[in-house]
Write a protein that holds these residues in place. Structure first.
Motif, short mmCIF file in Angstrom:
data_model
loop_
_atom_site.label_atom_id
_atom_site.label_comp_id
_atom_site.label_asym_id
_atom_site.label_seq_id
_atom_site.Cartn_x
_atom_site.Cartn_y
_atom_site.Cartn_z
N ASP A 91 -3.11 -2.39 -4.17
CA ASP A 91 -2.85 -3.34 -5.24
C ASP A 91 -4.08 -4.24 -5.36
O ASP A 91 -4.34 -5.08 -4.49
CB ASP A 91 -1.60 -4.15 -4.90
N MET A 141 0.86 -1.19 0.00
CA MET A 141 0.00 0.00 0.00
C MET A 141 0.89 1.24 0.00
O MET A 141 1.97 1.25 0.59
CB MET A 141 -0.89 0.01 1.24
N THR A 150 7.05 1.77 -1.67
CA THR A 150 5.86 1.27 -0.98
C THR A 150 5.92 1.79 0.45
O THR A 150 7.01 1.85 1.04
CB THR A 150 5.85 -0.28 -0.98
N GLY A 184 -3.20 3.99 -1.85
CA GLY A 184 -3.00 3.34 -3.14
C GLY A 184 -2.91 1.84 -2.92
O GLY A 184 -2.02 1.38 -2.22
N ILE A 200 -2.60 1.49 -6.84
CA ILE A 200 -1.30 1.76 -6.24
C ILE A 200 -0.32 2.38 -7.23
O ILE A 200 0.44 3.30 -6.89
CB ILE A 200 -0.71 0.48 -5.60
#
Lengths: 873, 235
Positions: A117, A93, A215, A115, A202
């Motif tokens: 996935d 995230m 990330t 964001g 993401i």
């Protein structure tokens, strides 16, 4: 007498009802202390609850979360986590803050943008839209358009947004338009951040928020039967230093420690207010006891035991305490609700992330703790007067009503000495740091302050009166001066009674003085320091409140655009500079890290307030390539025992990095310990190009305000940034400080009201005690008007002296405490400042309260029938 | 001591400190009262009569000497024991009535028994009976501020009787009443002594009031000057 219920009902409860006014006064006194105490407890627990809910909401099914401080880590690390045998799912995230600008009368708001996935998110969290769809199951909604954004239903409703509407958000790269593709119902992750949440893909988030290749967190779901703690250790070992692998509860626990530290000042003030409430109530109960001397004499004559009398008065106090607690509980809730915005702002600043404290709620723990605090406080308050009541002899029953009257019991010489010792201990604390060494002393300090003042105060009053008498004494005095001297004589004749009258006012005013000095000292220290270190002409940031660090991070490339604006000074190749503020974990704490570009030559390294050194000499060393060096705050040195020359190891996403400690700096912008280093060094090891804000200098001859408008026009519109002048920034800082201490005004006001009611009460009863004396004066020819003036003069004198003694004691306590403990609490030295205007107000308040408090007693005394006063029927 | 003796005072002395000086209010007073005696203690101001009453009533402690009530010496009693003693063995009637202002007449009468832990429901009938005896059955629920002086004093007498005391102590009981009401109260006290066998010690400055009793004790300068029977109990 056994303390049986029916005796209490017939004597105690009925008395409380008969004297409803005084009962209300005492209830309000308790409610004042309880409301502050409870309100602060509520805001603390609500804040912690918010953190826990945030952490749990976001965690979803994940048992562990991997982070690397606020700067994130390379996205390749995800595969290393997934490769560990015990990991079932790992979902990355990107978390960023974005601002929704002001529109249609709504202020700008901060949104936490996640964001996610889509391929792995479903195993960890689920998001339900308003129409019941699971958005993860319909990824085409997201993947088709990169500007897709899903908002919470509540946020969208407040902004009048529907699906397919457009919304502009300020991002690290400037203003960006998004399309609303879904509305989340308030469950699961959508509950985090008080609903100020948005989700997007993401990869889109990485680009939008300048986090390409990075990330911010990976949430891990372990395989069935795998122990989470063991798995956490395996993951940490695989990733190396600089990574934290925590359960959701561990994450929130760190925040709880931060909350408790932040609330230290509020807690001190609330404890002080609680003790002031206890003292005021104790005085009021003592006055009530003195009025009822005859009744207690009758009870004793009829066979009541001392213990029975004690129990009666204590039980009366406890009943009032319970009532006060109930009132304080509701008032405390309102007080806590009024603090949520301030606390949210403060927490967000401290934690450098968006925190919106949730709605304050009643919990069972709050209720019983408030009731216990109030009842206990009132019971303690009642102990002294109850003991006084047991000293009433049965013989009082024999005396006539005029003879018995009221005699305000007072404290002896030994208590005065105890008071002086208590105040001296506060002074000693400031010299040798007792509070720093002993946690119990810190908790004891408010009691020492209030009771020390209470016990020793009468001596100061007596001394002031004696000095005043010498000034006004003259063989040829007449008229008004004689009346004035008579008033002083009357007060001096019974110094104990006068002292008791005045102390109710002194305690309340002392609290006002302490708060005034504390607030002004804090503000002056902060503003003065900012003036010293923040000398840039202009500051450019995203919309928000830069003084509170409530801003969106920006991409460093915006700096070049700002520098290109005509009028921006570039000297020695240095034009617009930037800085980054970030929180990092270090030895179990979250420390501040401030990374600065080399400052513009005009600033002469002023951002670094070096202790015992010249920033112009030490500043360049921070940018020397030969050996990486850092400055640390004084508080950092104290917290970790670090000395100049020591090597400091910080964990970064690229590995552990050693830095030489070059100097100590003063840091007043934060209560946390901090490290300063060059931004180049920071970028190299943390690989983070984002900045908190930019600084710009006007070229010689260029008007700063014109340049500000030019930057706004050329860069502000396109990049969604705002530019503030140095003066505007400092003004906003002043406002921020005022907002943060606004609640103390409510405390001051309440203390003044309680002081007024207390003074009126004690003056009334002390006049009862003197009724024969006053009757005699009237009998020998003093007119009603003269008597009224005499009593009013006495009241004014007591108010004036009360104000003076409160100022002296309050200043002493503030000086010892501000210099000592407040500095300790803030992590930087607070300069003592004496606010002349506010203190003059306190003195004037004392005079006014004295006058007002004496008005009713003066009228009553002048209207009383002479024969009644003399005790004849 | 004869079994009929209710009160015995033995060489009672009381001294007070007044600044640097010592004032001897009582300089050795001894007397005894038998059951049914209605004795008046008289004397000029400063004679020690109030001090004597305080000592007998366990409201103060003597400097030396002893007070025995029904053979019980109270000299060594603790404060709690003295309180219980006052509650159960003595009845006080004060000059200024000293009713508790927030209690009704019946509650005031019942109060000493309530202090002893008896439930109100249990003692109310007795209190009602005493008030009836005082002709106050229509004033049971009245508060002191709703009663006349005479009525208040009669409530106070009822209160003094509620615990069946061995000794009634009256301190200027008519001092705050008009002549007619005062006479009513004195007649009541005389009746209690004569017909019910109550033992009463009354402090008064009024010789006519003393005439209601059967014994007149005169104090002067802290000593008993005379102790004579009153020939006719009716003035």
């Amino acid at each position: 007498m056994s303390l049986n219920f029916q005796v209490f009902r017939l004597v105690g409860a009925r008395h409380l009802w008969e004297k409803r006014g005084r009962s209300v006064l005492m209830t309000v006194g308790i409610a004042l202390g309880v409301s502050l105490f409870t309100g602060i407890e509520m805001i603390n627990s609500t804040t912690i609850k918010t953190f826990r809910e945030n952490a749990n909401s976001l965690a979803g099914e994940a048992a562990l979360t991997v982070t690397a401080g606020a700067t994130g880590f390379p996205e390749e690390k995800l595969e290393e986590v997934r490769a560990i045998a015990g990991v079932k799912y790992a979902s990355p995230m990107v978390e960023s803050r974005a601002f929704a600008p002001a529109v249609d009368g709504r202020a700008s708001e901060s949104l936490q943008v996640l964001g996610i996935d889509l391929l792995s998110e479903g195993a960890v969290r689920s998001y339900r839209t308003d129409d019941g769809r699971d958005i993860i199951q319909d990824p085409l909604v997201f993947l088709n358009q990169a500007d897709s954004l899903i908002l919470t239903r509540d946020f969208a409703r407040e902004r009048g947004l529907k699906i397919d509407d457009k919304i502009t958000l300020m991002t690290a790269l400037g203003a960006r338009d998004f399309t609303v593709r879904g509305l989340l119902s308030p469950e699961g992750p959508a509950k985090a951040y008080g609903g100020g949440l948005a989700i997007m893909d993401i990869d889109g988030a990485r680009v939008t928020f300048a986090k390409v290749g990075r990330t911010d967190r990976v949430d891990v779901v372990p395989r069935e039967g795998v122990d989470a703690a063991r798995l956490a250790a395996q993951i940490a070992a695989a990733l190396g230093p600089g990574y934290q692998v925590e359960t959701p509860s561990e994450q929130s626990r760190g925040m709880e420690r931060l909350v408790n530290a932040y609330q230290g000042l509020l807690s001190f003030v609330s404890l002080l207010a609680l003790f002031v409430g206890i003292i005021l109530v104790s005085n009021a109960i003592a006055v009530s006891v003195s009025e009822r001397r005859r009744d207690f004499g009758i009870l004793r004559a009829l066979g009541a035991t001392k213990f029975g009398i004690l129990g009666l008065v204590v039980l009366e106090s406890a009943v009032l305490g319970l009532l006060g607690s109930l009132a304080g509980l509701f008032a405390g809730r309102a007080f806590a609700a009024s603090l949520t915005d301030i606390v949210s702002q403060g927490m967000s600043t401290q934690y450098a992330t968006a925190i919106q404290v949730g709605e304050v709620a009643f919990e069972p723990g709050h209720v019983w703790r408030a009731l216990a605090a109030g009842a206990l406080a009132a019971t303690l308050a009642g102990l002294w007067p109850a003991w006084l009541a047991t000293r009433v002899l049965p013989i009082e029953a024999i005396k006539s009503p005029a003879e018995s009257g009221a005699a305000i019991e007072t404290r002896g010489l030994w208590l005065r000495r105890v008071g002086v010792v208590m105040l001296a201990l506060i002074g000693l604390d400031s010299l040798v740091g007792l509070s720093a060494r002993f946690e119990w002393f810190k908790a004891l300090a408010p009691a020492l302050i209030t009771f020390g003042a209470l016990f020793s105060g009468p001596w100061f009053v007596w001394t002031a009166l004696r000095l005043l008498k010498r000034v006004v004494d003259s063989p040829r005095q007449s008229g008004a001066r004689f009346l004035f001297r008579l008033a002083i004589d009357n007060l001096l004749r019974n110094p104990k009674r006068t002292g008791t009258n005045v102390m109710t006012l002194v305690i309340g005013l002392m609290l006002v003085v302490i708060i005034a000095i504390m607030n002004v000292s804090l503000k002056t220290s902060l503003v003065g320091w900012f003036q010293k270190v923040l000398r840039a002409d202009l500051v450019v940031s995203s919309p928000g409140r830069i003084v509170a660090l409530q801003v969106q991070l920006l991409d460093e490339s915006i700096g070049a655009e700002i520098q290109a604006v005509p009028g921006v000074d570039v000297t020695d190749g240095i034009g617009v500079t930037a800085w980054r503020f970030v929180k990092l974990p270090y030895r179990g704490r979250r420390i501040d890290l401030k990374a600065y570009d080399r400052p513009h030559p005009k600033l002469e390294y002023s951002p670094f307030d070096v202790v015992g050194g010249d920033p112009r000499e030490l500043g360049p060393r921070l940018y020397a390539q030969a050996e990486p060096g850092v400055f640390v705050t004084e508080s950092f040195g104290k917290a970790f025992g670090t000395k100049i020359g020591d090597v400091l190891t910080l964990a970064s996403p690229t590995g552990n990095v050693d830095f030489r400690v070059l100097a100590f700096v003063v840091e007043r912008a934060s209560t946390e310990v901090g490290v300063f280093l060059s931004r180049d060094l920071y970028k190299r090891h943390w690989q983070d190009p984002l900045v908190t804000s930019f600084f710009a200098q006007a070229a010689p001859g260029v008007d700063v305000e014109s340049l500000r408008r030019e930057i706004d026009a050329r860069v502000g519109q396109s990049r969604g940034v705002t530019t503030l002048s140095n003066a505007a920034l400092r003004a906003d800082l002043g406002r921020l400080i005022d907002e943060n201490v606004a609640y103390t005004r409510a405390i001051e006001f309440a203390a003044l009201i309680i002081g007024l009611l207390g003074v009126m009460n004690t003056l009334l009863v002390s006049l009862l005690e003197r009724s024969r004396e006053l009757g005699m004066m009237r009998a020998v020819g003093v007119s009603a008007r003269q008597l009224k003036r005499l009593i009013a003069t006495e009241a004014l004198l007591q108010g004036a002296i009360g104000g003076l003694v409160a100022t002296l004691l309050g200043t002493y306590v503030s000086y010892t405490w501000v210099v000592g403990n407040l500095s300790e609490m803030m992590g930087w030295s607070v300069d003592f400042r004496f606010p002349v205007a506010r203190i003059l107000f306190a003195l004037a308040a004392g005079l006014f309260i004295g006058w007002l408090g004496g008005w009713i007693p003066a009228r009553r005394a002048s209207k009383r029938v002479i024969s009644e006063s003399l005790g004849y029927e | 001591m004869a079994t009929n003796t209710v009160l015995e005072a033995r060489d009672l002395r009381k001294a007070y400190a007044r600044g640097d000086q010592k004032v001897e209010a009582l300089r050795g007073v001894s007397l005894s009262l038998a059951r049914g005696d209605f004795a008046s203690v008289m004397g000029p101001s400063g004679s020690g009569k109030s001090t004597f009453m305080h000592l007998i009533g366990a409201l103060d402690r003597p400097t030396s000497g002893e007070v025995l009530i029904h053979g019980e010496s109270i000299a060594s009693y603790s404060d709690d024991r003295l309180s219980a003693f006052r509650r159960r063995k003595l009845g006080f009637i004060f000059q200024f009535f000293n009713l508790l202002p927030t209690l009704s007449a019946i509650e005031n009468v019942a109060f000493p028994l309530l202090l002893d832990g008896h439930p109100l429901a249990e003692v109310t009938p007795k209190a009602r009976e005493l008030l009836k005896m005082m002709n106050l059955e229509k004033r049971l629920d009245h508060r002191p501020d709703q009663l006349s002086g005479g009525e208040m004093q009669r409530v106070a007498i009822a209160r003094a009787l509620v615990s069946d005391p061995v000794l009634l102590l009256a301190d200027e009981p008519t001092g705050n009443l008009d002549t007619k009401t005062g006479a009513t109260v004195l007649e009541l006290l005389a009746t209690l002594a004569r017909e019910r066998g109550h033992t009463i010690l009354m402090v008064t400055h009024d010789p006519k009031a003393a005439g209601y009793g059967n014994r007149a004790i005169r104090l002067r300068d802290g000593l008993i000057e005379s102790d004579t029977p009153v020939v006719s109990p009716d003035p």
